[in-house]
Design a protein around this motif. Structure first.
Motif, PDB file in Angstrom:
ATOM      1  N   VAL A 207       0.855  -1.180   0.000  1.00 41.88           N
ATOM      2  CA  VAL A 207       0.000   0.000   0.000  1.00 41.88           C
ATOM      3  C   VAL A 207       0.896   1.238   0.000  1.00 41.88           C
ATOM      4  CG1 VAL A 207      -1.733   1.278   1.312  1.00 41.88           C
ATOM      5  CG2 VAL A 207      -1.819  -1.205   1.230  1.00 41.88           C
ATOM      6  N   ARG A 208       0.633   2.144  -0.928  1.00 50.59           N
ATOM      7  CA  ARG A 208       1.424   3.372  -1.026  1.00 50.59           C
ATOM      8  C   ARG A 208       0.957   4.354   0.039  1.00 50.59           C
ATOM      9  NH1 ARG A 208       1.012   8.217  -2.505  1.00 50.59           N
ATOM     10  NH2 ARG A 208       2.434   9.459  -3.719  1.00 50.59           N
ATOM     11  N   ARG A 209       1.864   4.847   0.819  1.00 48.35           N
ATOM     12  CA  ARG A 209       1.549   5.828   1.858  1.00 48.35           C
ATOM     13  C   ARG A 209       1.866   7.222   1.330  1.00 48.35           C
ATOM     14  NH1 ARG A 209       0.679   2.945   6.554  1.00 48.35           N
ATOM     15  NH2 ARG A 209       1.674   0.928   6.610  1.00 48.35           N
ATOM     16  N   PRO A 210       1.007   8.185   1.658  1.00 46.64           N
ATOM     17  CA  PRO A 210       1.256   9.550   1.173  1.00 46.64           C
ATOM     18  C   PRO A 210       2.528  10.127   1.811  1.00 46.64           C
ATOM     19  CG  PRO A 210      -0.701   9.477   2.568  1.00 46.64           C
ATOM     20  CD  PRO A 210      -0.210   8.079   2.418  1.00 46.64           C
ATOM     21  N   SER A 211       3.210  10.947   1.051  1.00 49.07           N
ATOM     22  CA  SER A 211       4.430  11.582   1.552  1.00 49.07           C
ATOM     23  C   SER A 211       4.065  12.674   2.554  1.00 49.07           C
ATOM     24  CB  SER A 211       5.216  12.185   0.395  1.00 49.07           C
ATOM     25  OG  SER A 211       4.524  13.302  -0.139  1.00 49.07           O
ATOM     26  N   ALA A 212       5.067  13.178   3.251  1.00 48.85           N
ATOM     27  CA  ALA A 212       4.846  14.253   4.219  1.00 48.85           C
ATOM     28  C   ALA A 212       4.305  15.494   3.511  1.00 48.85           C
ATOM     29  CB  ALA A 212       6.145  14.573   4.956  1.00 48.85           C
ATOM     30  N   THR A 213       4.791  15.757   2.317  1.00 52.25           N
ATOM     31  CA  THR A 213       4.316  16.906   1.545  1.00 52.25           C
ATOM     32  C   THR A 213       2.855  16.741   1.171  1.00 52.25           C
ATOM     33  OG1 THR A 213       6.545  17.192   0.657  1.00 52.25           O
ATOM     34  CG2 THR A 213       4.753  18.301  -0.511  1.00 52.25           C
TER      35      THR A 213
ATOM     36  N   ARG B  95       0.628  14.864   2.763  1.00 52.05           N
ATOM     37  CA  ARG B  95      -0.177  14.969   3.989  1.00 52.05           C
ATOM     38  C   ARG B  95      -0.350  16.427   4.408  1.00 52.05           C
ATOM     39  NH1 ARG B  95       3.061  10.547   5.556  1.00 52.05           N
ATOM     40  NH2 ARG B  95       4.271  11.919   6.907  1.00 52.05           N
ATOM     41  N   GLU B  96       0.719  17.218   4.292  1.00 52.14           N
ATOM     42  CA  GLU B  96       0.650  18.634   4.655  1.00 52.14           C
ATOM     43  C   GLU B  96      -0.289  19.381   3.705  1.00 52.14           C
ATOM     44  OE1 GLU B  96       1.281  22.296   6.590  1.00 52.14           O
ATOM     45  OE2 GLU B  96       1.408  20.222   7.222  1.00 52.14           O
ATOM     46  N   ALA B  97      -0.205  19.083   2.410  1.00 53.34           N
ATOM     47  CA  ALA B  97      -1.098  19.724   1.433  1.00 53.34           C
ATOM     48  C   ALA B  97      -2.550  19.383   1.729  1.00 53.34           C
ATOM     49  CB  ALA B  97      -0.725  19.302   0.019  1.00 53.34           C
ATOM     50  N   GLU B  98      -2.803  18.145   2.109  1.00 53.61           N
ATOM     51  CA  GLU B  98      -4.176  17.741   2.452  1.00 53.61           C
ATOM     52  C   GLU B  98      -4.651  18.452   3.713  1.00 53.61           C
ATOM     53  OE1 GLU B  98      -6.684  13.788   3.744  1.00 53.61           O
ATOM     54  OE2 GLU B  98      -4.898  13.513   2.517  1.00 53.61           O
ATOM     55  N   ARG B  99      -3.774  18.580   4.718  1.00 50.02           N
ATOM     56  CA  ARG B  99      -4.121  19.272   5.956  1.00 50.02           C
ATOM     57  C   ARG B  99      -4.445  20.741   5.672  1.00 50.02           C
ATOM     58  NH1 ARG B  99      -2.561  22.842   9.207  1.00 50.02           N
ATOM     59  NH2 ARG B  99      -0.564  23.198   8.209  1.00 50.02           N
ATOM     60  N   VAL B 100      -3.636  21.387   4.837  1.00 51.26           N
ATOM     61  CA  VAL B 100      -3.863  22.797   4.494  1.00 51.26           C
ATOM     62  C   VAL B 100      -5.175  22.948   3.731  1.00 51.26           C
ATOM     63  CG1 VAL B 100      -2.994  24.693   3.049  1.00 51.26           C
ATOM     64  CG2 VAL B 100      -1.429  23.453   4.559  1.00 51.26           C
ATOM     65  N   ALA B 101      -5.442  22.034   2.805  1.00 51.64           N
ATOM     66  CA  ALA B 101      -6.691  22.098   2.031  1.00 51.64           C
ATOM     67  C   ALA B 101      -7.902  21.927   2.938  1.00 51.64           C
ATOM     68  CB  ALA B 101      -6.685  21.035   0.936  1.00 51.64           C
ATOM     69  N   ARG B 102      -7.816  21.004   3.884  1.00 53.68           N
ATOM     70  CA  ARG B 102      -8.939  20.815   4.821  1.00 53.68           C
ATOM     71  C   ARG B 102      -9.146  22.041   5.690  1.00 53.68           C
ATOM     72  NH1 ARG B 102      -7.985  14.706   7.035  1.00 53.68           N
ATOM     73  NH2 ARG B 102      -8.612  13.652   5.132  1.00 53.68           N
ATOM     74  N   ALA B 103      -8.053  22.631   6.175  1.00 53.49           N
ATOM     75  CA  ALA B 103      -8.156  23.825   7.019  1.00 53.49           C
ATOM     76  C   ALA B 103      -8.767  24.986   6.241  1.00 53.49           C
ATOM     77  CB  ALA B 103      -6.776  24.219   7.553  1.00 53.49           C
TER      78      ALA B 103
END
Length: 189
Positions: free
Chosen positions: A32-38, A40-48
């Protein structure tokens, strides 16, 4: 012997299906491919940002509903309130662009000036009445207070907003402060 043959066929079919499914869903050969730190951060910023947009649009929608209720309760204030209401509607639309769906606020229809107007129902919830003072001057003060509250909320959101959205929030907050002035102090001038 017949039962064993069927079982073997079912097991082989299930194994082949699982192998095919794993091949379809996993690009790296079973891992299973895990998302990179970048990522994950982009997803966190988009959600915020989406949450911030939702809060901003909700505040603007509430303000627009208050204008509608005030106009319904005090039609004589229409020349004074209609331009401000139009500006609030434009703000609500602009605040929601690029990430939040904005539903129209409905104008309340009441036959008596002191009757509360209905707010726009959200996701099947029952309408919440917006109470408006029976006295026009008091209703204007309530509307000015609602403008100040929304303006303060937009100003507070500047701290966490991305740069482009922060500029929009600052503009909407300044407009809200001007509306509050026009609804109270500006009337005396």
């Amino acid at each position: 012997m017949r039962t064993t043959g069927r079982r073997a066929l079912l097991v082989a079919g299930a194994a082949a299906g699982a192998t095919a499914l794993a091949g379809c869903t996993s690009p790296s050969g079973g891992q299973v491919r895990r998302p990179s730190a970048t990522e994950r951060e982009a997803e966190r910023v988009a959600r915020a940002e989406a949450a911030l947009r939702l809060r901003s649009v909700t505040a603007a929608r509430g303000l627009l509903e208050r204008y509608d209720a005030t106009l319904a309760a005090h039609p004589a204030l229409a020349p004074r309130l209609t331009p401000l209401r139009r500006a609030v509607a434009a703000h609500m639309k602009a605040l929601g662009e690029g990430g939040t769906t904005v539903g129209p606020a409905t104008a309340a229809t009441t036959s008596t000036p002191s009757a509360p107007a209905s707010a726009t129902p959200k996701s099947g919830a029952s309408p919440t009445p917006v109470r408006v003072a029976a006295e026009p001057r008091a209703a204007l003060k309530e509307l000015a207070a609602a403008e100040r509250t929304a303006s303060d909320g937009h100003t507070a959101a500047l701290l966490t907003a991305p740069p482009e959205y922060a500029r929009l929030l600052a503009s909407v907050a300044a407009s809200g402060a001007a509306h509050a002035y026009l609804l109270t102090e500006g009337a005396r001038a």
